[in-house]
Design an enzyme around this catalytic site. Structure first.
Site, short mmCIF file in Angstrom:
data_model
loop_
_atom_site.label_atom_id
_atom_site.label_comp_id
_atom_site.label_asym_id
_atom_site.label_seq_id
_atom_site.Cartn_x
_atom_site.Cartn_y
_atom_site.Cartn_z
N LYS A 52 2.27 52.89 71.70
CA LYS A 52 2.58 51.65 70.98
C LYS A 52 2.40 51.86 69.48
CE LYS A 52 1.67 48.77 74.99
NZ LYS A 52 0.86 47.82 75.74
N GLN A 96 -4.83 45.49 75.35
CA GLN A 96 -4.36 46.33 76.45
C GLN A 96 -5.12 46.00 77.73
OE1 GLN A 96 -1.71 48.34 76.13
NE2 GLN A 96 -1.81 48.93 78.27
N ASP A 119 2.82 40.00 73.90
CA ASP A 119 2.98 40.38 75.30
C ASP A 119 3.60 39.23 76.11
OD1 ASP A 119 2.18 42.99 76.00
OD2 ASP A 119 0.06 42.48 75.75
N1 GUN Z 1 -1.19 46.95 80.86
C1 GUN Z 1 -0.10 47.32 81.59
N2 GUN Z 1 1.03 46.84 81.04
C2 GUN Z 1 0.66 46.14 79.95
C3 GUN Z 1 1.38 45.42 78.96
O1 GUN Z 1 2.62 45.29 78.99
N3 GUN Z 1 0.62 44.84 77.98
C4 GUN Z 1 -0.72 44.93 77.95
N4 GUN Z 1 -1.36 44.32 76.96
N5 GUN Z 1 -1.42 45.60 78.84
C5 GUN Z 1 -0.73 46.19 79.84
#
Ligand code: GUN
Length: 283
Positions: A52, A96, A119
């Site tokens: 990211k 996350q 998200d």
């Molecule tokens: N863990 C697995 N997929 C995601 C996601 O798309 N966003 C976040 N914040 N955590 C995750």
């Protein structure tokens, strides 16, 4: 003959569009910032967070990383989120997942200001998605929609079957396909006669988290198969939920793993952050 859906190609196209727009905003004196929080040292989460950050660098966003120890309390995490909510230089915030078990992830997600919830996981943004008035929706299913759009795959009136009902993929995927007038069925671990249901799908989305779960007998001839799974098989190789080698012979379109949905999730995170920043500056 099947067509391969190329997530690397489409994600590059989306990131380049975001990059261009970000450069324009930068020239006008506006910088875009994404804050990424990671709690603990889950190795998969570390890889995702690094990817990211790399994507932020590519599109020209400033990224802030908050790597907190596994012992961080829920209050401490929420205090950090509140600080970031109140910082007008921060446009997007994501924590996350998963967070350590002593932290309630729902509380954490809902502490993020809906305008900065890139998200799209907060209850406000989920509610907005289900009434069809949304700007920030979950990145993985939004990425699937971009793939279907890019390849001109029609959704309206089609039987769309999703395997998996998670808040991150299955449920928002259902809302997005419904919004495009698909006839949507969501299957899960209690679904009876699963293969019977999935073999009626014109568009089949697999989001189960089990390698090789979707076998050829579960798939209709000519279907579009979207594999959201990211698993390791017995020999440690990255693979999806679909038995790709056998299923590909039956379908019209299929996503590979890796190189299908995975890169799209990050591209959509970049797009969501840009959308969030634009909305904030139009307030
Ligand atoms: N863990 C697995 N997929 C995601 C996601 O798309 N966003 C976040 N914040 N955590 C995750």
């Amino acid at each position: 003959m099947y067509n391969l859906i190329d997530g690397k190609l489409v994600s590059a196209y989306i990131k380049d569009t975001v990059k261009e727009k970000t450069a324009e905003l930068k020239a006008a004196g506006k910088e875009i910032t994404l804050a990424v929080i990671i709690v603990g040292d889950d190795p998969a989460s570390r890889v995702y967070v690094n990817n990211k950050k790399k994507a932020c660098e590519y599109v020209g966003f400033r990224s802030l990383e908050y790597a907190l120890p596994a012992e961080t309390t829920e209050d401490e995490l929420i205090s950090l989120i509140e600080k970031l909510n109140n910082d007008s230089s921060v446009n997007g915030i994501l924590c996350q997942l998963p967070v350590p078990a002593h932290i309630n992830d729902e509380k954490v997600i809902d502490a993020i200001s809906p305008e900065k919830d890139v998200d799209g996981f907060s209850k406000i943004n989920v509610g907005k998605l289900w009434v069809g008035d949304y700007d920030l929706a979950a990145c993985t299913p939004m990425g699937v929609m971009e793939l279907l759009r890019y390849y001109n795959i029609e959704i309206s009136g089609k039987n769309c079957v999703i395997i998996g009902r998670s808040n991150i993929v299955g449920k928002p995927m259902a809302a997005l396909l419904l919004e495009e007038n698909g006839t949507v069925t969501v299957c899960h671990s209690r679904t009876k006669n699963l293969a019977e249901v999935t073999s009626k799908a014109d568009i089949l989305v697999a989001a189960v988290g089990r390698a090789g779960f979707v076998t050829a007998d579960m798939v209709k001839e000519g279907a579009v198969v979207i594999d959201v799974g990211i698993n390791r098989n017995a020999s440690g190789k990255l693979c999806g939920d679909v038995d790709f080698e056998k299923v590909k012979e039956k379908v019209s379109y299929i996503t590979p793993v890796p190189g299908g949905c995975g890169p799209m999730t990050i591209a959509l995170l970049m797009k969501n952050t840009l959308i969030a920043a634009e909305k904030q500056s139009n307030k």
